[in-house]
Design an enzyme around this catalytic site. Structure first.
Site, PDB file in Angstrom:
ATOM      1  N   PHE A  29       0.795  -1.266  -0.071  1.00  0.00           N
ATOM      2  CA  PHE A  29       0.008   0.042  -0.130  1.00  0.00           C
ATOM      3  C   PHE A  29       1.005   1.120  -0.041  1.00  0.00           C
ATOM      4  O   PHE A  29       1.842   1.382   0.876  1.00  0.00           O
ATOM      5  CB  PHE A  29      -0.683   0.024   1.277  1.00  0.00           C
ATOM      6  CG  PHE A  29      -1.948   1.356   1.099  1.00  0.00           C
ATOM      7  CD1 PHE A  29      -3.025   1.065   0.199  1.00  0.00           C
ATOM      8  CD2 PHE A  29      -1.567   2.334   1.940  1.00  0.00           C
ATOM      9  CE1 PHE A  29      -3.750   2.407   0.046  1.00  0.00           C
ATOM     10  CE2 PHE A  29      -2.475   3.585   1.948  1.00  0.00           C
ATOM     11  CZ  PHE A  29      -3.685   3.412   1.397  1.00  0.00           C
ATOM     12  N   ASP A  85       9.461   2.495   1.388  1.00  0.00           N
ATOM     13  CA  ASP A  85       8.116   3.161   1.846  1.00  0.00           C
ATOM     14  C   ASP A  85       8.049   2.948   3.459  1.00  0.00           C
ATOM     15  O   ASP A  85       7.755   1.875   3.773  1.00  0.00           O
ATOM     16  CB  ASP A  85       6.928   2.800   1.181  1.00  0.00           C
ATOM     17  CG  ASP A  85       5.662   3.562   1.682  1.00  0.00           C
ATOM     18  OD1 ASP A  85       5.543   4.222   2.690  1.00  0.00           O
ATOM     19  OD2 ASP A  85       4.369   3.506   0.902  1.00  0.00           O
ATOM     20  N   LYS A  90       2.806   9.350   8.480  1.00  0.00           N
ATOM     21  CA  LYS A  90       2.201   9.232   9.513  1.00  0.00           C
ATOM     22  C   LYS A  90       2.753   9.487  11.027  1.00  0.00           C
ATOM     23  O   LYS A  90       2.096  10.500  11.580  1.00  0.00           O
ATOM     24  CB  LYS A  90       1.932   7.519   9.606  1.00  0.00           C
ATOM     25  CG  LYS A  90       1.060   6.968   8.628  1.00  0.00           C
ATOM     26  CD  LYS A  90       0.702   5.581   8.806  1.00  0.00           C
ATOM     27  CE  LYS A  90      -0.841   5.426   7.767  1.00  0.00           C
ATOM     28  NZ  LYS A  90      -0.360   4.720   6.480  1.00  0.00           N
TER      29      LYS A  90
HETATM   30  C1  LIG Z   1      -0.730   5.173   5.357  1.00  0.00           C
HETATM   31  C2  LIG Z   1       0.375   4.612   4.203  1.00  0.00           C
HETATM   32  C3  LIG Z   1       0.567   5.276   2.947  1.00  0.00           C
HETATM   33  C4  LIG Z   1      -0.072   6.750   2.786  1.00  0.00           C
HETATM   34  O1  LIG Z   1      -0.135   7.783   3.448  1.00  0.00           O
HETATM   35  P1  LIG Z   1      -1.635   9.040   3.248  1.00  0.00           P
HETATM   36  O2  LIG Z   1      -0.968   9.630   4.257  1.00  0.00           O
HETATM   37  O3  LIG Z   1      -2.598   8.064   3.766  1.00  0.00           O
HETATM   38  O4  LIG Z   1      -1.395   9.339   2.191  1.00  0.00           O
HETATM   39  C5  LIG Z   1       1.769   5.208   2.157  1.00  0.00           C
HETATM   40  N1  LIG Z   1       2.391   4.028   2.610  1.00  0.00           N
HETATM   41  C6  LIG Z   1       2.205   3.226   3.465  1.00  0.00           C
HETATM   42  C7  LIG Z   1       3.061   2.044   3.783  1.00  0.00           C
HETATM   43  C8  LIG Z   1       1.061   3.660   4.401  1.00  0.00           C
HETATM   44  O5  LIG Z   1       1.071   2.713   5.526  1.00  0.00           O
END
Ligand SMILES: *Cc1c(COP(=O)(O)O)cnc(C)c1O
Length: 397
Positions: A129, A214, A243
């Site tokens: 994700f 990521d 986050k």
């Molecule tokens: C939450 C998340 C995202 C997206 O972040 P947003 O602030 O919702 O755009 C991208 N990568 C990972 C691994 C995430 O957990």
């Protein structure tokens, strides 16, 4: 209930009025133990005095000036992140998806600047994700999120998680980079083994690819290191974080080595809000705490306690729990009952959890959680599990 909000969320019928540390207080006055932390965002819990002070004192001075001017607090936060990581430069934005967009653009521009604009494709992994913008959706590759939104953004090739042969087959003359979460968060707390991360590093070096990590969910102390890849003793070329980094203030960052970012020049990327003085004040305050002596040790220690207590719970309820996994305070409970039902049962016990893919319930408490609060969470999980178990017995009779 009709709502003026676009119905993109199936929200629980619960609203909170205030919070304190690992606790949230509902409008009804009921107290909930928050082991979701706003999806790993409230890294320092609710109403942390140091963050409240940083936000309110900055709010009285200056909120926003735009990136057309110097922002000293941003220079300071960037330098601190660079000093504490593999990176040489930082780009601030407002979310995880934007941090990943920056990462993707930096990787593509690197090759374009080196005279190879045809190298723009990025290999990603199933179950990933990366966000909800059109490009990060294409990177994440989840059909259910992509469908109905027109042509999928081109340039992403997805391979099965852990399939080395498929990975090698997916790399071609157009490949620019690999992009991976060191532990898949939304995908269900699936860790990439350290030797595999080191293998990916070697593969990228060998093929002239950039490695994008990521760490939107795993970063900023969540696993007991500032960034999760540090556990593997390797480093990416580009990293996204968000986050936890603003402790609840919308903030994201893309970090890169100077080499990886060499294609980025004045005007090549931008953001109106990203890195504004308010966000930078809060970001610096979060780092004050996370980088303080002993803080990450606390995360590691309390994470082990949580994992051990959960392992005990799993042994007592083998029909409910299948597996306990993750690192630090990024923990997944793989369930044998539907995860959303279990999350609702825990909520009925006033414990907040977050569902994830692969039938997992995530435990993402604030990093300041205490051992006593871990004990309270285990009691509530036990109560939820025992209610499930007696329901299962009744159904079997
Ligand atoms: C939450 C998340 C995202 C997206 O972040 P947003 O602030 O919702 O755009 C991208 N990568 C990972 C691994 C995430 O957990």
């Amino acid at each position: 209930m009709t709502s003026a909000l676009l119905p993109t969320y199936a929200r629980a019928p619960l609203a909170f009025e205030r919070g304190e540390g690992a606790w949230l207080v509902a409008e009804s006055g009921e107290r909930y133990l928050d082991f979701g932390a706003g999806i790993a965002v409230n890294a320092l819990g609710h109403a942390h005095p140091h963050l409240v002070e940083a936000l309110t004192s900055q709010a009285q001075k200056l909120w926003h000036t735009s990136n057309l001017f110097q922002i000293p607090e941003g220079e300071r936060l960037g330098q601190r992140l660079v000093d504490a990581s593999f990176a040489d430069v930082a780009f601030f934005c407002n979310s995880g998806a934007e941090a990943n967009e920056a990462a993707i653009k930096i990787a593509r521009k690197y090759h374009a600047a080196a005279g190879q604009p045809e190298r723009y494709r990025i290999v990603t992994f199933e179950g990933a994700f990366h966000g909800r913008t059109l490009a990060t959706l294409a990177a994440g590759g989840q059909q259910k999120y992509i469908e109905g939104f027109g042509p999928k953004v081109d340039g992403f090739d997805q391979v099965p998680f852990g399939d080395h042969e498929a990975l090698l087959a997916a790399i071609g003359p157009e490949t620019a980079a690999l992009m991976i979460e060191p532990i898949q968060g939304e995908g269900g707390i699936r860790s990439v083994p350290p030797q595999c991360l080191r293998g990916l590093r070697a593969l990228c070096d060998e093929r002239g690819l950039l490695l994008i990590m990521d760490e939107v969910q795993t970063g900023v102390g969540r696993t007991g290191q500032l960034f999760a890849h540090e556990w593997a003793g390797m480093a990416p070329d580009i990293l996204s974080a968000a986050k936890g980094i603003g402790g609840g203030f919308p903030l994201g960052v893309c970090l890169a080595t100077r080499e990886a970012a060499r294609g980025m020049t004045a005007g090549s990327h931008g953001t109106t809000f990203g890195g504004n003085p308010l966000a930078m004040a809060v970001g610096n305050a979060v780092l004050d705490v996370v980088l303080a002596e002993g803080f990450l040790d606390h995360v590691q220690r309390i994470g082990l306690v949580l994992k051990q207590r959960l392992a005990g719970l799993k042994d007592r309820y083998p029909d409910i729990f299948e597996d306990v996994r993750g690192a630090g305070l990024l923990i997944g409970l793989k369930l044998r009952v539907p995860n959303t039902d279990f999350v609702a049962a825990a909520r009925a016990e006033h414990l907040l959890l977050i569902p994830a893919g692969d039938n997992v319930a995530r435990l993402l408490p604030p990093l300041i959680v205490t051992e006593a609060e871990v004990g309270a969470a285990i009691e509530r999980l036990e109560a939820a599990a025992s209610r499930f178990a007696s329901g299962m017995r009744r159904a079997a009779e």
